[in-house]
Scaffold this active site. Structure first.
Site, PDB file in Angstrom:
ATOM      1  N   TYR A 187      -2.989  -5.652   0.108  1.00 19.96           N
ATOM      2  CA  TYR A 187      -3.295  -5.359   1.517  1.00 19.96           C
ATOM      3  C   TYR A 187      -4.673  -4.710   1.643  1.00 19.96           C
ATOM      4  O   TYR A 187      -5.538  -5.184   2.388  1.00 19.96           O
ATOM      5  CB  TYR A 187      -2.205  -4.450   2.111  1.00 19.96           C
ATOM      6  CG  TYR A 187      -2.597  -3.872   3.440  1.00 19.96           C
ATOM      7  CD1 TYR A 187      -2.806  -4.694   4.542  1.00 19.96           C
ATOM      8  CD2 TYR A 187      -2.802  -2.501   3.594  1.00 19.96           C
ATOM      9  CE1 TYR A 187      -3.203  -4.157   5.757  1.00 19.96           C
ATOM     10  CE2 TYR A 187      -3.193  -1.961   4.803  1.00 19.96           C
ATOM     11  CZ  TYR A 187      -3.390  -2.801   5.883  1.00 19.96           C
ATOM     12  OH  TYR A 187      -3.793  -2.276   7.074  1.00 19.96           O
ATOM     13  N   HIS A 226       7.395   2.837   8.314  1.00 21.49           N
ATOM     14  CA  HIS A 226       6.548   4.021   8.509  1.00 21.49           C
ATOM     15  C   HIS A 226       7.361   5.300   8.725  1.00 21.49           C
ATOM     16  O   HIS A 226       8.435   5.272   9.324  1.00 21.49           O
ATOM     17  CB  HIS A 226       5.603   3.803   9.692  1.00 21.49           C
ATOM     18  CG  HIS A 226       4.632   2.699   9.447  1.00 21.49           C
ATOM     19  ND1 HIS A 226       4.802   1.441   9.963  1.00 21.49           N
ATOM     20  CD2 HIS A 226       3.498   2.657   8.705  1.00 21.49           C
ATOM     21  CE1 HIS A 226       3.798   0.672   9.557  1.00 21.49           C
ATOM     22  NE2 HIS A 226       2.999   1.381   8.788  1.00 21.49           N
TER      23      HIS A 226
HETATM   24  N1  UFG Z   1       7.723   8.091   3.442  1.00 17.45           N
HETATM   25  C1  UFG Z   1       8.912   8.643   3.041  1.00 17.45           C
HETATM   26  N2  UFG Z   1      10.065   8.057   3.470  1.00 17.45           N
HETATM   27  C2  UFG Z   1      10.081   6.945   4.273  1.00 17.45           C
HETATM   28  C3  UFG Z   1       8.851   6.412   4.680  1.00 17.45           C
HETATM   29  C4  UFG Z   1       7.679   6.997   4.237  1.00 17.45           C
HETATM   30  O1  UFG Z   1       8.968   9.643   2.318  1.00 17.45           O
HETATM   31  O2  UFG Z   1      11.174   6.454   4.602  1.00 17.45           O
HETATM   32  C5  UFG Z   1       6.485   8.724   2.980  1.00 17.45           C
HETATM   33  C6  UFG Z   1       5.628   7.791   2.141  1.00 17.45           C
HETATM   34  O3  UFG Z   1       5.998   7.855   0.797  1.00 17.45           O
HETATM   35  C7  UFG Z   1       4.227   8.322   2.418  1.00 17.45           C
HETATM   36  C8  UFG Z   1       4.315   8.908   3.838  1.00 17.45           C
HETATM   37  O4  UFG Z   1       5.705   9.044   4.100  1.00 17.45           O
HETATM   38  O5  UFG Z   1       3.946   9.353   1.536  1.00 17.45           O
HETATM   39  C9  UFG Z   1       3.707   7.994   4.880  1.00 17.45           C
HETATM   40  O6  UFG Z   1       4.246   6.687   4.692  1.00 17.45           O
HETATM   41  P1  UFG Z   1       3.984   5.502   5.723  1.00 17.45           P
HETATM   42  O7  UFG Z   1       4.724   4.316   5.195  1.00 17.45           O
HETATM   43  O8  UFG Z   1       4.300   5.952   7.098  1.00 17.45           O
HETATM   44  O9  UFG Z   1       2.431   5.299   5.653  1.00 17.45           O
HETATM   45  P2  UFG Z   1       1.494   4.986   4.389  1.00 17.45           P
HETATM   46  O10 UFG Z   1       0.676   6.225   4.179  1.00 17.45           O
HETATM   47  O11 UFG Z   1       2.227   4.455   3.246  1.00 17.45           O
HETATM   48  O12 UFG Z   1       0.666   3.786   4.949  1.00 17.45           O
HETATM   49  C10 UFG Z   1      -0.416   3.926   5.796  1.00 17.45           C
HETATM   50  C11 UFG Z   1      -0.533   2.698   6.685  1.00 17.45           C
HETATM   51  C12 UFG Z   1      -0.824   1.465   5.846  1.00 17.45           C
HETATM   52  C13 UFG Z   1      -2.020   1.736   4.982  1.00 17.45           C
HETATM   53  C14 UFG Z   1      -1.810   2.976   4.148  1.00 17.45           C
HETATM   54  C15 UFG Z   1      -3.025   3.318   3.324  1.00 17.45           C
HETATM   55  O13 UFG Z   1       0.642   2.506   7.412  1.00 17.45           O
HETATM   56  O14 UFG Z   1      -1.098   0.390   6.688  1.00 17.45           O
HETATM   57  O15 UFG Z   1      -1.549   4.073   5.005  1.00 17.45           O
HETATM   58  O16 UFG Z   1      -2.635   3.905   2.158  1.00 17.45           O
HETATM   59  F1  UFG Z   1      -2.232   0.711   4.132  1.00 17.45           F
END
Ligand code: UFG
Length: 329
Positions: A141, A189
């Site tokens: 991605y 998310h």
């Molecule tokens: N998390 C949990 N439990 C869940 C969902 C998420 O603990 O059920 C944690 C994840 O591990 C992470 C944080 O919450 O540490 C945020 O997770 P998200 O999935 O909400 O967001 P991300 O940081 O993984 O992703 C975001 C954007 C992506 C982008 C990424 C860049 O949504 O599009 O940042 O690293 F690619």
């Protein structure tokens, strides 16, 4: 003259269309509705259902509309899925963008603002991340978004198509009046998942890892409100219209919150217990991602309004509580 919004039925795109129309822009929308929702598109936008990979379709829209610039949100954006199925990401995000650029070149449309991501940086050791931090994506991605940026750079040199790449950190929240918001299937998310637990739609939150090198052991992210994020797109669009050069900006808030802090904040906002349990780490999650957004503030004059994460969660909560089944009702 019309602003063409690609992916205008999605979470971020629909908020962009809404804000553009409220600021009296003429707006046309392209969306294939694979993940977007037609209901999310402002009724004053002219909607063309189709795929950006379908060149004849894209050409037909450019032929019908008098397009002054493009704002491009049409992309696949789930990190885990991109690891499982990288070609989907190179096809939809990279090939799709290539078609858009071909048509822009043909119709002599010279400006594009588009969604890039913090995932282009991978796992940098130093935070906050500036635009000078080296890019080193760790998943397809992030790689696909970096490829889009690079493609744009060469199209600028060759054809004079100017671009602004906006590298988002964690976009969250909903329009203040809760009329549009985030509705993904499946939802991955953090904030919407926490709020689904608050609504009783899920039993508990799985906290993905509490053994990271952070204060409380859970991952730290930088949350930026959707309406602030869109303000930056409109400023970037005007920046290009004013004849400025192509550029890249981080969009975040300069402050990081851990998963546990987000959970606590959501408990306060909703008044609900929100059960949670520590689960194994999710593959590919960097420990800390915090943006330095000074450049966007300085160059674009961007002034984010939502500096309190609870306010961000509150707007998401208003949306989810109002529309527990999203756009499906
Ligand atoms: N998390 C949990 N439990 C869940 C969902 C998420 O603990 O059920 C944690 C994840 O591990 C992470 C944080 O919450 O540490 C945020 O997770 P998200 O999935 O909400 O967001 P991300 O940081 O993984 O992703 C975001 C954007 C992506 C982008 C990424 C860049 O949504 O599009 O940042 O690293 F690619």
């Amino acid at each position: 003259m019309t602003v063409l919004v690609l992916g205008g039925a999605g979470y971020i795109g629909s908020h962009a269309v809404d804000q553009l129309i409220n600021q009296e822009y003429q707006v046309a929308v392209i969306d294939n509705l694979l993940t977007g929702h037609q209901e999310a598109i402002h009724s004053k936008a002219r909607f063309y259902q189709g795929d950006i990979r379908d060149k004849e379709f894209v050409r037909s829209v450019f032929a019908q509309e008098s397009i002054e610039g493009v704002i491009h949100f049409a992309a696949s954006s789930i990190v885990g899925e991109s690891v499982e199925d990288p070609l989907k990401y190179f096809n939809n995000n990279v090939s799709g963008t290539e078609i858009v650029l071909e048509v822009m070149h043909e119709f002599e449309v010279k400006s594009i603002v588009f969604s890039s991501t913090a995932a282009t940086y991978g796992e940098p050791e130093d935070n906050p991340i500036t635009e000078m931090t080296p890019t080193n994506p760790k998943n397809p991605y992030g790689e696909s978004k970096l490829m889009m940026e690079k493609m744009m750079r060469w199209c600028d040199e060759a054809y004079g198509i100017k671009f602004v790449a906006l590298r988002y950190f964690n976009v969250a929240g909903a329009k203040t009046d809760a009329s549009i918001g985030e509705d993904h299937h499946p939802e991955t998310h953090l904030i919407p998942i926490i709020l689904e637990v608050a609504l009783g739609q899920r039993d508990q939150l799985a906290i993905f890892g509490d053994d990271y090198n952070t204060e409380d052991g859970t991952c730290v992210r930088d949350y930026v409100h959707i309406e602030d994020l869109i303000d930056a797109h409109i400023l970037a669009f005007e920046y290009l219209k004013a004849g400025n050069p192509s550029n890249i900006f981080n969009l975040g808030s300069n402050s990081g919150y851990s998963v546990k802090q987000m959970l606590e904040a959501a408990r306060e906002v909703t008044g609900k217990e929100i059960p949670a349990e520590v689960a194994p780490r999710r593959a590919g999650d960097p420990s800390t991602l915090v943006a330095a957004s000074d450049k966007a503030q300085k160059v674009l004059g961007w002034q984010p309004q939502y500096t309190d994460v609870k306010k961000i969660i509150e707007t998401a909560w208003n949306w989810h509580a109002n529309r527990p089944n999203g756009y499906q009702e």
